[in-house]
Structures are given as structure tokens and as C-alpha cells.
Scaffold this motif. Structure first.
Motif, PDB file in Angstrom:
ATOM      1  N   HIS A  97      10.632  51.527 -38.026  1.00 19.63           N
ATOM      2  CA  HIS A  97      11.625  52.603 -38.069  1.00 19.63           C
ATOM      3  C   HIS A  97      10.976  53.817 -38.703  1.00 19.63           C
ATOM      4  O   HIS A  97      10.512  53.767 -39.857  1.00 19.63           O
ATOM      5  CB  HIS A  97      12.851  52.167 -38.881  1.00 19.63           C
TER       6      HIS A  97
ATOM      7  N   VAL B 289      18.250  47.343 -31.519  1.00 18.83           N
ATOM      8  CA  VAL B 289      17.746  46.213 -32.303  1.00 18.83           C
ATOM      9  C   VAL B 289      16.614  45.524 -31.546  1.00 18.83           C
ATOM     10  O   VAL B 289      15.637  45.077 -32.146  1.00 18.83           O
ATOM     11  CB  VAL B 289      18.883  45.213 -32.598  1.00 18.83           C
TER      12      VAL B 289
ATOM     13  N   ILE C 250      19.245  37.615 -37.897  1.00 21.70           N
ATOM     14  CA  ILE C 250      18.183  38.621 -37.761  1.00 21.70           C
ATOM     15  C   ILE C 250      18.712  39.859 -37.056  1.00 21.70           C
ATOM     16  O   ILE C 250      18.438  40.999 -37.459  1.00 21.70           O
ATOM     17  CB  ILE C 250      16.982  38.041 -36.997  1.00 21.70           C
ATOM     18  N   TYR C 251      19.483  39.649 -35.986  1.00 18.04           N
ATOM     19  CA  TYR C 251      20.060  40.772 -35.245  1.00 18.04           C
ATOM     20  C   TYR C 251      20.935  41.628 -36.166  1.00 18.04           C
ATOM     21  O   TYR C 251      20.836  42.860 -36.159  1.00 18.04           O
ATOM     22  CB  TYR C 251      20.886  40.253 -34.068  1.00 18.04           C
TER      23      TYR C 251
ATOM     24  N   ASN D  84      18.819  43.498 -38.867  1.00 14.45           N
ATOM     25  CA  ASN D  84      18.081  44.592 -38.232  1.00 14.45           C
ATOM     26  C   ASN D  84      19.005  45.744 -37.847  1.00 14.45           C
ATOM     27  O   ASN D  84      18.640  46.922 -37.945  1.00 14.45           O
ATOM     28  CB  ASN D  84      17.347  44.073 -36.977  1.00 14.45           C
ATOM     29  N   TYR D  85      20.204  45.397 -37.397  1.00 13.61           N
ATOM     30  CA  TYR D  85      21.159  46.427 -36.985  1.00 13.61           C
ATOM     31  C   TYR D  85      21.504  47.339 -38.162  1.00 13.61           C
ATOM     32  O   TYR D  85      21.536  48.563 -38.030  1.00 13.61           O
ATOM     33  CB  TYR D  85      22.425  45.778 -36.437  1.00 13.61           C
TER      34      TYR D  85
ATOM     35  N   LEU E 200      17.838  49.015 -39.473  1.00 12.22           N
ATOM     36  CA  LEU E 200      17.092  49.905 -38.585  1.00 12.22           C
ATOM     37  C   LEU E 200      17.976  50.661 -37.603  1.00 12.22           C
ATOM     38  O   LEU E 200      17.557  51.660 -37.031  1.00 12.22           O
ATOM     39  CB  LEU E 200      16.041  49.111 -37.791  1.00 12.22           C
TER      40      LEU E 200
ATOM     41  N   PHE F 114      12.261  41.726 -31.407  1.00  8.75           N
ATOM     42  CA  PHE F 114      13.069  42.418 -32.402  1.00  8.75           C
ATOM     43  C   PHE F 114      12.292  43.639 -32.884  1.00  8.75           C
ATOM     44  O   PHE F 114      11.099  43.553 -33.172  1.00  8.75           O
ATOM     45  CB  PHE F 114      13.368  41.510 -33.602  1.00  8.75           C
ATOM     46  N   ARG F 115      12.955  44.768 -32.952  1.00 11.35           N
ATOM     47  CA  ARG F 115      12.286  45.991 -33.426  1.00 11.35           C
ATOM     48  C   ARG F 115      11.940  45.832 -34.899  1.00 11.35           C
ATOM     49  O   ARG F 115      12.748  45.360 -35.705  1.00 11.35           O
ATOM     50  CB  ARG F 115      13.217  47.200 -33.229  1.00 11.35           C
ATOM     51  N   THR F 116      10.719  46.216 -35.261  1.00  6.09           N
ATOM     52  CA  THR F 116      10.265  46.064 -36.646  1.00  6.09           C
ATOM     53  C   THR F 116       9.751  47.374 -37.254  1.00  6.09           C
ATOM     54  O   THR F 116       9.279  47.377 -38.386  1.00  6.09           O
ATOM     55  CB  THR F 116       9.133  45.011 -36.726  1.00  6.09           C
TER      56      THR F 116
ATOM     57  N   ASP G 293       9.952  37.848 -34.976  1.00  4.55           N
ATOM     58  CA  ASP G 293      10.239  39.009 -34.131  1.00  4.55           C
ATOM     59  C   ASP G 293      10.025  38.686 -32.648  1.00  4.55           C
ATOM     60  O   ASP G 293      10.473  39.431 -31.770  1.00  4.55           O
ATOM     61  CB  ASP G 293       9.379  40.201 -34.543  1.00  4.55           C
TER      62      ASP G 293
ATOM     63  N   CYS H 130      10.905  43.331 -42.142  1.00  4.89           N
ATOM     64  CA  CYS H 130      10.205  43.406 -40.852  1.00  4.89           C
ATOM     65  C   CYS H 130       8.801  42.817 -40.937  1.00  4.89           C
ATOM     66  O   CYS H 130       8.320  42.193 -39.983  1.00  4.89           O
ATOM     67  CB  CYS H 130      10.149  44.845 -40.370  1.00  4.89           C
TER      68      CYS H 130
END
Length: 285
Positions: free
Chosen positions: A168, A145, A133-134, A137-138, A141, A164-166, A185, A176
Motif C-alpha cells: 500500500h 483486497v 485475512i480478507y 487486509n480490507y 489496505l 492477496f494485496r500486500t 498471500d 503483509c
């Protein structure tokens, strides 16, 4: 089962109607406003049991209640019935029975050992998923992260909660959305558990703005702050996503039920209901 209610109809009708609905009309209620000995005796014969909904009215018919009990009538109190069938503590009930609840709403000790063991085991098992997931997302987005947001925890202590950022540029992509629906998340919050900011299970930590609104407008809201907040909890699995004051009042009632009845057995039940909610795809906690 028909109950003679000692309490004002306008205070308790909504709650008692809900209990009647929950029991498929097996429990029905009739009410009094400021009962007196004469009216109590005249009406008691139409009911099977007596329900004390407002203890401040008991003294008007104290002797009559004692006589009714001697004659085989069962006398119950509203907190026991409300908790059993509604699985929450309505605020009006807590207000009327504050003396009854006073021994339950004290600062609770935290079983940190169990939370740490569970969290470490989970992080070991879920570490490949966290890395995947990291990484996704990296690249999708960019940085950061991990999203950090100030939340309010036990005894109003503020802390940074991790997710976790969802989002952007005010946009949520399909991946996301998947993270939100499956609660994935929320995985970084296990590091909050290790730090001691949160428990695995407890009331949801609120944003400062919502916390301030609730503290100002919801009586007994501070009682939910007697325990560490959690990744999941009783209110999260029993009630919907909350955005307005009226919903927050009901959510608080579920949180109060958890604080009062906090136990390993209840935590296990919440854990099972959480997994069930995830698999049923019922949206975000």
C-alpha cells in the motif's frame, strides 16, 4: 569411483565438479577432447567406469567402447547421473542429449479431478482463514483486497493470477510481511486452480516481462510450458528466489526436471518440502 569422460572438459567440468561435491568425492571425473582409439586405450586403465557426456564423440571410439564393455567396464550416460545427483536437467546436458530427452518433453495431460478435489477440500478447511485475512487486509489496505496480475501459463496462454494485496503506497506493513513469508498471500491462487489456469503443483507462472526475457535467452525454456503452472513446484522448493537471467537458467533446469519426471510421488514430495519451507520461514516462493 573414477570415470573416464567422453566429452569436452570446458563443456562439463562445472557440472561434474558439482556432482563430485554432492557425492563427497566418491565420484571423480577425467575428460577427453575428441578421443581417439590410442589415447582411449592408454588412459582407460586408470579409470573404473566410462561416462558418455557428449554422444557426438562416441563414434570415434565405438569399437573400443564395445571392447571395454566386454571386459567389464560399466558405461553410463550423463543425463542419468546429472538427474540423480543434481535433481535438475542442466541445459548443456539437454542440448547434447536432445534425442534422448525428446520422448519426455511432450505436452502433458493434466489430472484436473485430483487438483479440484484437493482444492475444494483445502478451501473448505481454510475458509475461516481466508475470511480473516480478507477482512484484515480490507481494513488495513482498503480495496482492492485481491491483487490481479497477468501471468504466462501452459502453452504461453496468458491469465490473471490472484494474490492477496500486500503493498500500500509502496509500503509493506508487518502483517503483509507475515503473509509473504508464510505464503498466505498465495491462497487466492486456489481459485486459479479451480478455473484451470493453474495446478496445485507445477512451474511458477512468470510475469510477461520475465517470460519474454527467458524465451529469448534460455534454450528449451518453452519445455516448462508443457504443463500447467503451479502454486508451488520443484524449482520453488529446490532453488532460491530468482531475479536475474543466470538464476533463471538454473531455475529452468529444475522446472525441466519436474516436467520430465512429473508424477504423483514427486508431487507429494514437493508438497512436503513446501510445508517444511513454510515452517522453517525460508522466505517467499
Amino acid at each position: 569411483m573414477k570415470y573416464l569422460v567422453i566429452g569436452k572438459k570446458e563443456d562439463f567440468k562445472k557440472i561434474l565438479d558439482e556432482i563430485t561435491l554432492k557425492t563427497n568425492n566418491k565420484m571423480q571425473f577425467g575428460g577427453y577432447l575428441n578421443p581417439n582409439p590410442t589415447s582411449f586405450k592408454e588412459n582407460l586403465k586408470y579409470f573404473d567406469r566410462i561416462l558418455i557426456a557428449d554422444p557426438s564423440l562416441e563414434h570415434y571410439i565405438k569399437k573400443e567402447l564395445e571392447d571395454a564393455q566386454k571386459n567389464g567396464y560399466i558405461i553410463e550416460i550423463l543425463p542419468e547421473i546429472a538427474e540423480k545427483y543434481l535433481q535438475r536437467i542442466p541445459l548443456i546436458v539437454l542440448k547434447k542429449f536432445k534425442y534422448y530427452y525428446s520422448e519426455f518433453f511432450i505436452e502433458k495431460s493434466e489430472n484436473r479431478f485430483l487438483d479440484i478435489i484437493i482444492t475444494l477440500l483445502f478451501l473448505i478447511i481454510a475458509s475461516p482463514l481466508l475470511i480473516v485475512i480478507y477482512t484484515i487486509n480490507y481494513f488495513m489496505l482498503g480495496k482492492p483486497v485481491i491483487f490481479k496480475q497477468t501471468r504466462v501459463g501452459k502453452n504461453e496462454k496468458k491469465f490473471l493470477m490472484y494474490k492477496f494485496r500486500t503493498i500500500h503506497n509502496n509500503h509493506i506493513n508487518k502483517f503483509c510481511k507475515f503473509l509473504r513469508k508464510t505464503r498466505l498471500d498465495e491462497l487466492p491462487q486456489f481459485f486459479n486452480v479451480l478455473k484451470g489456469n493453474m495446478n496445485f503443483i507445477g512451474p511458477r507462472p512468470e510475469m510477461i516481462s520475465f517470460h519474454d526475457m527467458c524465451m529469448e535467452n534460455i534454450e528449451f525454456y518453452n519445455y516448462r510450458l508443457l504443463v500447467n503452472p503451479g502454486i508451488t513446484g520443484w524449482a520453488q522448493v529446490k532453488f532460491k528466489y530468482t531475479t536475474n537471467l543466470e538464476d533463471y537458467k538454473i531455475k529452468t533446469e529444475y522446472d525441466l526436471y519436474y516436467v520430465k519426471n512429473k508424477s504423483l510421488l514427486l508431487d507429494i514430495k514437493i508438497l512436503l518440502l513446501t510445508f517444511l519451507a513454510i515452517f522453517k520461514d525460508q522466505g517467499s516462493l
